[in-house]
Design a protein around this motif. Sequence first.
Motif, short mmCIF file in Angstrom:
data_model
loop_
_atom_site.label_atom_id
_atom_site.label_comp_id
_atom_site.label_asym_id
_atom_site.label_seq_id
_atom_site.Cartn_x
_atom_site.Cartn_y
_atom_site.Cartn_z
N ARG A 64 0.83 -1.21 0.00
CA ARG A 64 0.00 0.00 0.00
C ARG A 64 0.86 1.25 0.00
NH1 ARG A 64 -3.48 1.62 5.19
NH2 ARG A 64 -1.33 1.92 5.87
N ASP A 67 2.08 1.95 -3.32
CA ASP A 67 0.98 2.07 -4.28
C ASP A 67 0.95 0.88 -5.24
OD1 ASP A 67 -1.28 3.32 -5.23
OD2 ASP A 67 -0.21 4.49 -6.74
N LEU A 69 -0.77 -2.10 -4.13
CA LEU A 69 -1.74 -3.02 -3.54
C LEU A 69 -2.80 -3.41 -4.56
CD1 LEU A 69 -2.43 -4.33 -0.78
CD2 LEU A 69 -4.04 -2.46 -0.43
N LEU A 147 -6.03 -2.23 6.14
CA LEU A 147 -5.91 -1.32 5.00
C LEU A 147 -6.39 0.09 5.33
CD1 LEU A 147 -7.04 -3.72 2.14
CD2 LEU A 147 -4.77 -3.35 3.10
#
Length: 330
Positions: A64, A67, A69, A147
């Motif tokens: 994540r 960037d 994910l 998340l």
Amino acid sequence: MGPITPLAFVLALLCAGVMGFAIQRGGTCTVAAVEEIVDQRSARRLLALAEASLWVTGGLLLARALDMLPAMPEGFALDRWTLAGGALLGLGAWVNRACVFGTVARLGSGEWSFALTPLGFYLGCLSVRPLFGTAPHHPLAGGSPVLASPAWAVLPFLVFAAWRLLAPLRRARTRRALAECLWSPHAATTVIGISFVLMLLVAGAWAYTEVLAELARGMAAGIGARTALLAALLLGAIWGGRGVRRLRGGTIAPAQGLRRLAGGWLMGWGSLLIPGGNDGLILVGMPLLWPYAWAAFGLMCLSIGAALLTSRHLPIPHMLRALRAARMKP
């Protein structure tokens, strides 16, 4: 699994093979973990399985942050079907003498009777709807708390990862000692977690029990690629057994075959009622902190423990031996 590039698919196959290798070398199995608690009062193997989930959680946080994910599968509400499924999953693993991870490890060791476990799992998935009806799985209203965590949450994981990866290098003085440390049950589950995260990034979330469930439901989308990943997983496990001369071979006794079929059948029922086999629970549901996954896995462990203790205190084995002796008498 959506369409992926050939290079990404080759990488996913490699990750699946490494995962199978690590499962076999580490003897990864929930049944073995619970037996260790019952017999040795040690939770090392169970903590190792929990650490595999932790590595997946950290990998998701890192992806994540970069960037990278991918789309994640949805979670489900905790209900009575989850609890029933967890109990059946544990009972099936005990009957089979191995969970779905352990089945891969035992196949890798050349115990070919465990090839009947996936067949039993498939038959269980086929028969669950006529027997139990359609379990109403309600998606969770919110997303995963992992998340939704702040961006700095990845920093403690990076510190932990550095410590865990450097510790074996500091302790091992020789190449052989490093290999023994790397393929201990604890370290092997670390390799499983890392391999799974890499495979998730290039091919999406995947569990081999999902392949069998989708085959039973007649879902054809991406099934060829998923089946290839399953084959790579099994080949990696067999290669791991071959590398340490653990291949046992031998014939399959009828009683063994029945145990594997029955155990797989029960695990197939449990995985669809939860939903998810213990590989999906450990590598997807638990890392995302979904309550239903933690509850199902906990109940699975309790069911295995209860079955182990009950079987050891009941005089059934002695009765069976007495019956055999009576039949042999003239």
